[in-house]
Every structure is written in structure tokens, then in C-alpha cells.
Design an enzyme around this catalytic site. Structure first.
Site, mmCIF file in Angstrom:
data_model
loop_
_atom_site.group_PDB
_atom_site.id
_atom_site.type_symbol
_atom_site.label_atom_id
_atom_site.label_comp_id
_atom_site.label_asym_id
_atom_site.label_seq_id
_atom_site.Cartn_x
_atom_site.Cartn_y
_atom_site.Cartn_z
ATOM 1 N N TYR A 233 -2.169 -10.794 -20.841
ATOM 2 C CA TYR A 233 -0.860 -10.161 -20.680
ATOM 3 C C TYR A 233 -0.898 -8.783 -21.317
ATOM 4 C CZ TYR A 233 4.227 -9.657 -20.737
ATOM 5 O OH TYR A 233 5.493 -9.210 -20.546
ATOM 6 N N TYR B 282 7.038 -10.535 -27.808
ATOM 7 C CA TYR B 282 5.804 -11.317 -27.607
ATOM 8 C C TYR B 282 5.093 -11.362 -28.957
ATOM 9 C CZ TYR B 282 1.887 -13.097 -24.757
ATOM 10 O OH TYR B 282 0.913 -13.871 -24.175
HETATM 11 P P1 NAI Z 1 1.817 -22.972 -18.514
HETATM 12 O O1 NAI Z 1 2.778 -23.634 -19.419
HETATM 13 O O2 NAI Z 1 1.782 -23.408 -17.090
HETATM 14 O O3 NAI Z 1 0.321 -23.044 -19.044
HETATM 15 C C1 NAI Z 1 -0.056 -23.126 -20.374
HETATM 16 C C2 NAI Z 1 -0.828 -24.422 -20.524
HETATM 17 O O4 NAI Z 1 -1.543 -24.432 -21.750
HETATM 18 C C3 NAI Z 1 0.070 -25.648 -20.530
HETATM 19 O O5 NAI Z 1 -0.349 -26.529 -19.495
HETATM 20 C C4 NAI Z 1 -0.196 -26.268 -21.894
HETATM 21 O O6 NAI Z 1 -0.146 -27.675 -21.853
HETATM 22 C C5 NAI Z 1 -1.596 -25.771 -22.162
HETATM 23 N N1 NAI Z 1 -2.042 -25.810 -23.563
HETATM 24 C C6 NAI Z 1 -1.410 -25.336 -24.658
HETATM 25 N N2 NAI Z 1 -2.151 -25.566 -25.748
HETATM 26 C C7 NAI Z 1 -3.277 -26.190 -25.346
HETATM 27 C C8 NAI Z 1 -4.427 -26.710 -26.003
HETATM 28 N N3 NAI Z 1 -4.563 -26.626 -27.331
HETATM 29 N N4 NAI Z 1 -5.400 -27.299 -25.267
HETATM 30 C C9 NAI Z 1 -5.277 -27.400 -23.925
HETATM 31 N N5 NAI Z 1 -4.212 -26.940 -23.245
HETATM 32 C C10 NAI Z 1 -3.219 -26.346 -23.951
HETATM 33 O O7 NAI Z 1 2.169 -21.421 -18.621
HETATM 34 P P2 NAI Z 1 1.539 -20.098 -17.978
HETATM 35 O O8 NAI Z 1 2.511 -19.037 -18.301
HETATM 36 O O9 NAI Z 1 1.150 -20.307 -16.582
HETATM 37 O O10 NAI Z 1 0.239 -19.828 -18.862
HETATM 38 C C11 NAI Z 1 -1.078 -19.773 -18.368
HETATM 39 C C12 NAI Z 1 -1.762 -18.510 -18.876
HETATM 40 O O11 NAI Z 1 -1.140 -17.372 -18.272
HETATM 41 C C13 NAI Z 1 -1.653 -18.302 -20.384
HETATM 42 O O12 NAI Z 1 -2.869 -17.764 -20.883
HETATM 43 C C14 NAI Z 1 -0.561 -17.247 -20.478
HETATM 44 O O13 NAI Z 1 -0.632 -16.503 -21.670
HETATM 45 C C15 NAI Z 1 -0.903 -16.411 -19.269
HETATM 46 N N6 NAI Z 1 0.137 -15.465 -18.836
HETATM 47 C C16 NAI Z 1 1.396 -15.904 -18.524
HETATM 48 C C17 NAI Z 1 2.370 -15.004 -18.129
HETATM 49 C C18 NAI Z 1 3.748 -15.480 -17.774
HETATM 50 O O14 NAI Z 1 4.665 -14.666 -17.649
HETATM 51 N N7 NAI Z 1 3.970 -16.764 -17.582
HETATM 52 C C19 NAI Z 1 2.095 -13.549 -18.031
HETATM 53 C C20 NAI Z 1 0.715 -13.199 -18.320
HETATM 54 C C21 NAI Z 1 -0.202 -14.125 -18.732
#
Ligand code: NAI
Length: 286
Positions: free
Chosen positions: A172, A182
Site C-alpha cells: 500500500y 494507516y
Molecule cells: P483480507 O482481510 O481479505 O486479508 C487479510 C488476510 O490476512 C485475512 O484473511 C486474515 O485472516 C489474514 N491474516 C492475518 N494475520 C494472519 C496470520 N498471522 N497468518 C495468516 N493469515 C493472517 O484483507 P485485504 O485488504 O484483502 O488484505 C490483503 C492484502 O492486501 C494485505 O497485505 C493488505 O495490506 C493489502 N492491501 C489492502 C488494501 C485495501 O484497501 N484493502 C490496499 C492495499 C493493500
């Protein structure tokens, strides 16, 4: 033979991990996912009960198949690293072999090798606190779950990745520009992830012949993003100010990931690819 992908960080159908799985499946890849242990039961039972069937539909009308769901906690590398209270925790005790090393061993046992590794996970317990008020614990926990987890995944999975394979993480823009809200060291964690993308591209490229890239994604209303608390504002800001004035869909990030993982991107490694409607290119809001 089709390609095989392992996607770490899928626990529902709202996030980038799910969308990436779908784009890879649509391109013909076999899908394995790693699901955070505390979220495993609800994810598996929702899958089984058909709760995700509508969002499993691929462009050709078929449903995405997930060949296997592995429990995973990416903050622990080996069983020796797991503290007693976590081992005893009810949500963890029901599953086994969920440290990074053990998951890589299980995937090797089950399938032999993979071609694509996706890291779509992040966690920062103090994300809603400004960096100036973040504790050492919160900062290190953010780095552990959001940055080192990628080093660890690559360390353990690269040896079972076929040459020509590719790995992708999600980052991000808060790593390089000020995004108030953030917090908790998450901006620092994304900066580490992007820098590591370059070093790991070199090391894993030389050693294993695989590519390492990261996608800097625009805002998406995922479960993780809703927990941060400012996601609706970021989406509005983007539609007002980005060169492309449309809401970003998770599918657009999924498709970019499928491109990066494909032979079409065979000379691309060590890069940060912006998939954000161009917002990163703006100097001021309009
Ligand atoms: P999400 O909630 O779908 O995905 C995050 C996942 O990480 C969840 O499934 C959660 O269970 C898992 N997780 C957390 N701690 C964990 C651990 N210790 N071991 C294994 N799994 C773990 O949310 P999102 O937003 O799709 O996130 C996916 C990636 O995208 C992340 O790296 C996030 O920072 C990145 N991102 C998200 C943005 C947004 O606006 N949603 C923007 C830019 C990047």
C-alpha cells in the site's frame, strides 16, 4: 500441466486474496489456499455450505475449485516458535501443522511443487494508533505479521517452487507517502515489504529462478480494511482524485496478479506495480 498456486491470506470472499485466486483459477491454475487458523472453521464451513458459491463463478460460468485449504499462522515459522498459550487456545488446538515450515512440508507432501506463491495478508494490532503513539510491541507485531511473514513464506516455499515460478505480495502506498490513519507501524511494514521485494527478487532469482513482485493496490472494502476504519474515506478520495474516476474492483488487482504470475511477465521481477486507478501519480488532490 496447469500451474499450481498457493495463496496465503484467504478467509472470505471480500479480499484481494480471493480475487487473485479467482483470476488465477480463470487462467487455469489449480488453487491451494492458506487460511489464518482462527478464521479456518468459519471459512471452511461457509465454503461447504455454499455461502461463497455466487462469488465462485468464473468468467466461463464454472465455479472456482479450491483443491485444499491449509490452516496457517504466518507469524510462527516452526512448532518450537509457538507459545504455550497459543498452543492451548481453543481456536488453535483443533488444527495442526499450521506454522509456515509445516505448511510448506504438507504442500510438498500433497502436491510435490507449486508454481505461484501469493502473500495476501497483513495484521497490525495497533493500526488505528498514530505511529507516534505506537508501542514497540505493536510495531514489531505489524512487521512480523505483514513483512517477515513474506520472507518466511518465500524461505520455506521457494525450495518447492518450479523454476520460472512467480511470487506476489500486496502493498500500500502508505509505505512511501503520508497516509494519516494507516498507523501502528503498518506504513513501516509496507516499506519493509517493498524493499524486501527487491532483495528477495535478487536472491530467489539467482537461487531458484523465480520472480518476486509486489502490487501496490488501491483501497478495497475488505475485512482487514474495514478494521482500520477509514476505508470509505479512502475510496471516496480515490474516486475524486485519481486519473480514473471509478471504484477499484478486487478483480482488477486479481487480473494484474495473474499477469505478473504468467509468462507474459517473464522479465519482470523486483517491481512495485501500482494497481490503483493511477492515484499514486497525483501530486495534489483536485
Ligand atoms: P483480507 O482481510 O481479505 O486479508 C487479510 C488476510 O490476512 C485475512 O484473511 C486474515 O485472516 C489474514 N491474516 C492475518 N494475520 C494472519 C496470520 N498471522 N497468518 C495468516 N493469515 C493472517 O484483507 P485485504 O485488504 O484483502 O488484505 C490483503 C492484502 O492486501 C494485505 O497485505 C493488505 O495490506 C493489502 N492491501 C489492502 C488494501 C485495501 O484497501 N484493502 C490496499 C492495499 C493493500
Amino acid at each position: 500441466r496447469g500451474k499450481r498456486a498457493f495463496i496465503a491470506g484467504v478467509a472470505d470472499d471480500n479480499g484481494y486474496g480471493w480475487a487473485i485466486a479467482k483470476s488465477l483459477a480463470a487462467a487455469g491454475a489449480e488453487i491451494l489456499v492458506g487460511t489464518w487458523v482462527p478464521a479456518l472453521n468459519i471459512f471452511e464451513s461457509s465454503l461447504r455450505r455454499g455461502k461463497f458459491d455466487e462469488s465462485r463463478v468464473l468468467p466461463d460460468g464454472s465455479l472456482m475449485e479450491i483443491t485444499k485449504v491449509y490452516p496457517l499462522d504466518a507469524v510462527y515459522d516452526t512448532p518450537e516458535d509457538v507459545p504455550e498459550d497459543v498452543k492451548a487456545n481453543k481456536r488453535y488446538a483443533g488444527s495442526s501443522k499450521w506454522t509456515v515450515k509445516e505448511v510448506a512440508e504438507s504442500v510438498k507432501e500433497d502436491f510435490g511443487s507449486i508454481d505461484i506463491l501469493v502473500h495476501s495478508l497483513a495484521n497490525g494490532p495497533e493500526v488505528s494508533k498514530p505511529l507516534l503513539e505506537t508501542s514497540r510491541y505493536g510495531y514489531l507485531a505489524a512487521i512480523s505479521a505483514s513483512s517477515y511473514s513474506y520472507v518466511s513464506l518465500l524461505q520455506h516455499f521457494a525450495p518447492i517452487m518450479n523454476r520460472g515460478g512467480a511470487t506476489i505480495s500486496l502493498t500500500y502506498i502508505a509505505s512511501e507517502r503520508i497516509i494519516p490513519g494507516y498507523g501502528g507501524g503498518m506504513s513501516s511494514a509496507k516499506a519493509a515489504l517493498e524493499s524486501d521485494t527487491q532483495v528477495l527478487a535478487f536472491e530467489a532469482g539467482r537461487k531458484h529462478g523465480i520472480r518476486v513482485n509486489t502490487i501496490s493496490a488501491g483501497p478495497l472494502r475488505s475485512r482487514a480494511a474495514k478494521a482500520i476504519g477509514f476505508i470509505d474515506m479512502m475510496i471516496d478520495y480515490s474516486s475524486e482524485n485519481a486519473p480514473l474516476q471509478k471504484e477499484l474492483s478486487a478483480e482488477e488487482v486479481g487480473n494484474a496478479a495473474a499477469f505478473l504470475a504468467s509468462p507474459l511477465a517473464s522479465a519482470i521481477t523486483g517491481t512495485v506495480l501500482y494497481v490503483d486507478n493511477g492515484l499514486n501519480a497525483m501530486g495534489v488532490g483536485v
